[in-house]
Motif scaffolding. Structure first.
Motif, short mmCIF file in Angstrom:
data_model
loop_
_atom_site.label_atom_id
_atom_site.label_comp_id
_atom_site.label_asym_id
_atom_site.label_seq_id
_atom_site.Cartn_x
_atom_site.Cartn_y
_atom_site.Cartn_z
N GLY A 86 0.77 -1.22 -0.09
CA GLY A 86 0.06 -0.06 0.03
C GLY A 86 0.88 1.29 -0.09
N THR A 87 2.12 1.23 0.22
CA THR A 87 3.04 2.27 0.26
C THR A 87 4.27 2.15 -0.98
OG1 THR A 87 4.44 1.44 1.66
CG2 THR A 87 2.63 2.92 2.49
N ALA A 88 4.66 3.35 -1.25
CA ALA A 88 5.98 3.03 -2.20
C ALA A 88 6.94 2.36 -1.46
CB ALA A 88 6.29 4.31 -2.75
N MET A 89 7.42 1.27 -2.16
CA MET A 89 8.22 0.49 -1.21
C MET A 89 9.81 0.05 -2.35
SD MET A 89 6.39 -3.09 -1.51
CE MET A 89 4.85 -2.62 -1.59
N THR A 90 9.85 0.54 -3.30
CA THR A 90 10.91 0.18 -4.12
C THR A 90 12.26 0.57 -3.44
OG1 THR A 90 9.91 0.42 -6.31
CG2 THR A 90 12.21 0.20 -6.44
N TYR A 91 12.66 1.61 -2.94
CA TYR A 91 13.55 2.21 -2.18
C TYR A 91 13.78 1.48 -0.93
CZ TYR A 91 16.58 5.30 0.49
OH TYR A 91 17.70 5.77 1.32
N THR A 92 12.84 1.48 -0.27
CA THR A 92 12.71 0.62 1.01
C THR A 92 13.47 -0.98 0.58
OG1 THR A 92 10.68 1.65 1.69
CG2 THR A 92 11.66 -0.29 2.83
N LEU A 93 13.08 -1.47 -0.37
CA LEU A 93 13.37 -2.72 -0.69
C LEU A 93 14.90 -2.83 -0.92
CD1 LEU A 93 10.48 -4.25 -2.98
CD2 LEU A 93 11.17 -4.93 -0.41
N PHE A 94 15.27 -2.01 -1.65
CA PHE A 94 16.74 -1.93 -2.08
C PHE A 94 17.71 -1.78 -0.85
CE2 PHE A 94 15.66 -0.10 -6.67
CZ PHE A 94 15.56 -1.54 -7.16
N GLU A 95 17.31 -0.64 0.08
CA GLU A 95 17.85 -0.40 1.17
C GLU A 95 18.05 -1.53 2.30
OE1 GLU A 95 19.80 2.26 1.78
OE2 GLU A 95 19.37 2.58 -0.05
N TYR A 96 16.72 -2.29 2.25
CA TYR A 96 16.85 -3.47 3.01
C TYR A 96 17.67 -4.50 2.58
CZ TYR A 96 14.82 -7.70 5.07
OH TYR A 96 14.53 -8.83 5.91
N ALA A 97 17.82 -4.77 1.39
CA ALA A 97 18.77 -5.66 0.71
C ALA A 97 20.27 -5.30 0.95
CB ALA A 97 18.66 -5.82 -0.61
N LYS A 98 20.60 -4.07 0.90
CA LYS A 98 21.80 -3.45 1.22
C LYS A 98 21.96 -3.89 2.56
CE LYS A 98 22.01 0.71 -0.59
NZ LYS A 98 22.50 2.10 -1.04
N ASP A 99 21.09 -3.44 3.46
CA ASP A 99 21.51 -3.62 4.96
C ASP A 99 21.54 -5.08 5.47
OD1 ASP A 99 21.31 -0.91 5.14
OD2 ASP A 99 19.13 -0.97 6.11
#
Length: 168
Positions: A86-99
């Protein structure tokens, strides 16, 4: 549309980020030479962000990663997708993968990749190098005579042999 603009501005100049189309993006987690680096591809369906984006790790860059590790990474990313639905999550996914790169790749064997690349790198240069050493430059008698006339008794060219004559 706003998320697309945000991604473009955030990742402007970042070599790891690549926009394949306005609804499809790739992000490389890790450095190019790193054996634990991987590539995530995110595609937005028409009903995004109410529905989950399509995540893929089928890129050629990921060929060295075992299928079990790929599936494990995708499963962990899908948990993150469900949390952000329900929210914009592409940036969140990339950052989660980096972390969490180290956690994602903990079961990936490293030695197989490096040994293959080392054997290829070491084996290839040896063959041409031996061919180059065998070949010597052959001079004719007249070429040797001209070279001897130009040089002194030590085989060195006289001082000023390459100077430019300003007066001429």
């Amino acid at each position: 549309q706003m998320e697309l603009e945000a991604l473009r501005s955030i990742y402007e100049g970042d070599l790891c980020f690549r926009e394949l189309s306005p609804v499809s993006f790739q992000y490389r987690i890790g450095e190019s030479g790193d054996p634990k680096a991987f590539l995530i591809e995110v595609s937005w369906p028409e009903t995004y962000p109410q529905t989950a984006p399509v995540l893929s790790m089928d890129a050629f860059f990921n060929n060295t990663i075992s299928s079990a590790v790929k599936q494990s990474i995708l499963d962990k990313l899908m948990v993150e997708v469900e949390a952000n639905l329900g929210t914009a999550m592409t940036y969140t996914l990339f950052e989660y993968a980096k972390d969490n790169k180290e956690v994602f790749m903990e079961n990936q064997p490293v030695n197989t990749v490096t040994s293959v690349s080392n054997s290829i790198a070491i084996g290839t240069p040896d063959v041409p190098a031996s061919k180059k050493k065998d070949k010597k430059e052959q001079l004719s008698k007249s070429q040797k005579r001209k070279l001897a006339d130009k040089t002194d008794n030590k085989g060195e060219l006289p001082r000023g042999w390459n100077w430019v004559d300003v007066i001429k």
